[in-house]
Motif scaffolding. Structure first.
Motif, short mmCIF file in Angstrom:
data_model
loop_
_atom_site.label_atom_id
_atom_site.label_comp_id
_atom_site.label_asym_id
_atom_site.label_seq_id
_atom_site.Cartn_x
_atom_site.Cartn_y
_atom_site.Cartn_z
N ASP A 11 0.88 -1.19 0.00
CA ASP A 11 0.00 0.00 0.00
C ASP A 11 0.90 1.22 0.00
O ASP A 11 1.94 1.23 0.67
CB ASP A 11 -0.89 -0.01 1.26
CG ASP A 11 -2.07 0.95 1.13
OD1 ASP A 11 -1.88 2.16 0.87
OD2 ASP A 11 -3.21 0.49 1.29
N ASP A 12 0.54 2.24 -0.77
CA ASP A 12 1.41 3.43 -0.80
C ASP A 12 1.25 4.30 0.44
O ASP A 12 2.06 5.18 0.68
CB ASP A 12 1.19 4.26 -2.09
CG ASP A 12 -0.26 4.68 -2.27
OD1 ASP A 12 -0.49 5.71 -2.93
OD2 ASP A 12 -1.16 3.98 -1.79
N PHE A 13 0.21 4.06 1.25
CA PHE A 13 0.05 4.81 2.50
C PHE A 13 0.64 4.01 3.65
O PHE A 13 0.16 2.92 3.99
CB PHE A 13 -1.44 5.11 2.75
CG PHE A 13 -1.92 6.32 2.02
CD1 PHE A 13 -2.36 6.22 0.71
CD2 PHE A 13 -1.93 7.56 2.62
CE1 PHE A 13 -2.80 7.35 0.02
CE2 PHE A 13 -2.37 8.69 1.93
CZ PHE A 13 -2.80 8.57 0.64
N ASP A 56 -3.26 -3.03 -2.01
CA ASP A 56 -4.17 -1.94 -2.33
C ASP A 56 -4.30 -1.89 -3.85
O ASP A 56 -3.54 -2.56 -4.56
CB ASP A 56 -3.58 -0.62 -1.80
CG ASP A 56 -4.53 0.55 -1.98
OD1 ASP A 56 -4.06 1.71 -1.92
OD2 ASP A 56 -5.74 0.33 -2.18
N TRP A 57 -5.22 -1.07 -4.37
CA TRP A 57 -5.34 -0.91 -5.82
C TRP A 57 -4.66 0.37 -6.27
O TRP A 57 -3.75 0.37 -7.08
CB TRP A 57 -6.84 -0.86 -6.18
CG TRP A 57 -7.11 -0.76 -7.66
CD1 TRP A 57 -6.52 0.09 -8.55
CD2 TRP A 57 -8.06 -1.52 -8.40
NE1 TRP A 57 -7.03 -0.11 -9.80
CE2 TRP A 57 -8.00 -1.08 -9.74
CE3 TRP A 57 -8.97 -2.54 -8.07
CZ2 TRP A 57 -8.80 -1.63 -10.76
CZ3 TRP A 57 -9.76 -3.07 -9.08
CH2 TRP A 57 -9.68 -2.62 -10.40
N ASN A 58 -5.09 1.49 -5.64
CA ASN A 58 -4.70 2.82 -6.07
C ASN A 58 -3.29 3.16 -5.60
O ASN A 58 -3.10 3.65 -4.48
CB ASN A 58 -5.73 3.80 -5.48
CG ASN A 58 -5.64 5.18 -6.09
OD1 ASN A 58 -4.68 5.51 -6.78
ND2 ASN A 58 -6.63 6.00 -5.82
N MET A 59 -2.28 2.89 -6.44
CA MET A 59 -0.88 3.19 -6.08
C MET A 59 -0.20 3.87 -7.26
O MET A 59 -0.53 3.58 -8.40
CB MET A 59 -0.15 1.90 -5.69
CG MET A 59 -0.75 1.23 -4.45
SD MET A 59 0.16 -0.22 -3.89
CE MET A 59 -0.18 -1.41 -5.18
N PRO A 60 0.75 4.75 -7.00
CA PRO A 60 1.29 5.59 -8.08
C PRO A 60 2.07 4.88 -9.17
O PRO A 60 1.85 5.13 -10.35
CB PRO A 60 2.20 6.57 -7.34
CG PRO A 60 2.46 5.98 -6.01
CD PRO A 60 1.30 5.10 -5.68
N PRO A 63 -0.22 0.08 -10.15
CA PRO A 63 -1.43 -0.12 -9.36
C PRO A 63 -1.67 -1.60 -9.04
O PRO A 63 -1.11 -2.47 -9.69
CB PRO A 63 -2.55 0.40 -10.27
CG PRO A 63 -1.87 1.22 -11.29
CD PRO A 63 -0.50 0.65 -11.46
N GLU A 66 -2.55 -4.20 -11.80
CA GLU A 66 -1.42 -4.62 -12.63
C GLU A 66 -0.52 -5.60 -11.89
O GLU A 66 0.01 -6.54 -12.49
CB GLU A 66 -0.61 -3.40 -13.08
CG GLU A 66 -1.29 -2.64 -14.19
CD GLU A 66 -0.52 -1.40 -14.59
OE1 GLU A 66 -1.18 -0.36 -14.76
OE2 GLU A 66 0.71 -1.49 -14.70
N ALA A 87 -9.92 1.01 -1.25
CA ALA A 87 -11.09 1.88 -1.22
C ALA A 87 -11.85 1.82 -2.55
O ALA A 87 -12.96 2.32 -2.65
CB ALA A 87 -10.67 3.31 -0.94
N GLU A 88 -11.23 1.24 -3.58
CA GLU A 88 -11.88 1.16 -4.90
C GLU A 88 -13.10 0.26 -4.79
O GLU A 88 -12.97 -0.95 -4.57
CB GLU A 88 -10.93 0.60 -5.96
CG GLU A 88 -9.65 1.42 -6.13
CD GLU A 88 -9.92 2.87 -6.47
OE1 GLU A 88 -10.78 3.13 -7.34
OE2 GLU A 88 -9.28 3.76 -5.87
#
Lengths: 129, 254
Positions: A11-13, A56-60, A63, A66, A87-88
């Motif tokens: 996760d990017d966070f 996670d899905w949303n990563m810079p 993602p 992928e 969160a997606e």
């Protein structure tokens, strides 16, 4: 046996990585590695003999979707249990993840009980297979 | 330098008009002819200005026609307001949740500590002054330990919930990042408008546009957390909804 399972949390966070690691520790899984993106995760997976991937899905950089596809496309990693924790929450995204071969999908915000349930469910179906 | 006959072709009629007006002592006609001659001179002797005028008009027209501008104004900016309001709500709720758990945990820890202290004090008195300890001391100690065990379990549960409550940071971070991307886009558009007003030459505008690869990367990043009031119909209703959806996809989860 469950204590010996090797988890990778992506996760990017950093706060989310800490939370998931804390919850996994509570569930008895002490071997938890962290990565901040699909790009850093993939080499770890390839070299690391991990038993479970939570991403996670949303990563810079790369993602989660992928990363999932890369894992399923690599003969060495194809059977790795992959739980998306994200969160997606759009229907079409969940369908996309399912079609790409995700093992389970949990949306944020989530409860500790849900996380445990999904992990147990995935492991049970692996054992049965 | 334009060749002589072109000059004559261009200006002959204007000069003639000027001369006639002068002859006729017609001030209005003279001023009109003079203005037309000056206008022609400006445009012809300054091709750059002509090009800029055309280019500016063209750019302004294209600017107005941009569908993106409408989408930004009608949808994305109001959405951004709702998103940020949601962030405020998320952070407030998380803070209250954490404070609640702290308030629930404190008295338990206090009780454990006070009970242990009083039992120890009594034991200490017995030890140091050889006083007979109350015959009920072992029972009380046992009761206390059992209660402490229960209280500790409760505190552990509260701590776990406090851990989860910090999940707001990730969600609000994603929402804020999305709004930042919107602000960058608005910033670009404003810069273009300002440059248009200044020089009329859109070719010299600073362009903060993302290149095609970055644009595509942004697309595959995902839409971020569900925000109340923002495109709700495409989202699932909860974890049960997801499980049903996963199961319904051909082959199900692997």
């Amino acid at each position: 046996m469950s204590n010996a399972m090797k988890f990778l949390v992506v996760d990017d966070f950093s706060t989310m990585r800490r939370i998931v690691k804390g919850l996994l520790n509570e569930l008895g899984y002490s071997d938890v590695t962290e990565a901040d993106d699909g790009n850093t995760a993939l080499p770890l997976l390839r070299n690391g003999s991990f038993d479970f991937l939570i991403t996670d899905w949303n990563m810079p950089g790369m993602p989660g979707l992928e990363l999932l596809k890369a894992v399923r496309g690599d003969p060495k990693l194809a059977k790795l249990p992959v739980l998306m924790l994200t969160a997606e929450a759009k229907r079409e995204q969940i369908v996309e993840a399912a079609q790409a071969g995700v093992s389970g999908y949990v949306i944020k915000p989530f409860t500790a009980a849900t996380l445990k349930e999904k992990i147990d469910k995935i492991l049970a179906s692996r054992a049965a297979a | 330098m334009p060749p002589d006959n072109t000059l004559s072709e261009r200006y002959r009629s204007h000069v003639d008009e000027l001369a006639s007006a002068l002859e006729a002592n017609d001030a209005v006609a003279f001023r009109g002819a003079f203005d037309r001659l000056r206008g022609e001179l400006n445009v012809e002797l300054n091709p750059e200005l002509k090009r800029i005028t055309v280019s500016a008009q063209d750019a302004l027209r294209r600017f107005r026609e941009q569908a993106r501008l409408e989408v930004l104004a009608d949808q994305e900016v109001p959405d951004a307001r709702r998103r940020l309001a949601h962030v405020v709500k998320l952070t407030e709720e998380a803070a209250h949740r954490t404070l609640d758990l702290v308030e629930q945990s404190s008295p338990l820890v206090d009780r454990m500590s006070n009970d242990a202290a009083s039992l120890l004090e009594e034991w200490g008195l017995h030890g140091s002054r050889q006083l007979a300890v109350s015959t009920l001391w072992p029972e009380r100690a046992c009761e206390n330990l059992e209660r402490s065990l229960r209280d500790a379990e409760l505190v552990r549960r509260y701590l776990s919930q406090m851990l989860l409550a910090q999940g707001y940071q990730d969600l609000s971070g994603q929402i804020i990042n999305a709004v930042i991307r919107l602000v960058i886009e608005l910033e670009t558009m404003l810069a273009q408008l300002v440059a248009l007003a200044d020089s009329g030459d859109t070719r010299r505008m600073p362009v903060l546009k993302l290149d095609a690869a970055a644009e595509e990367a942004l697309q595959s990043r995902g839409a971020g957390p569900k925000v109340p009031g923002v495109a709700e119909s495409v989202y699932v209703d909860g974890q049960d909804d997801i499980d049903a959806l996963l199961a319904s996809v051909a082959g199900g989860p692997r």
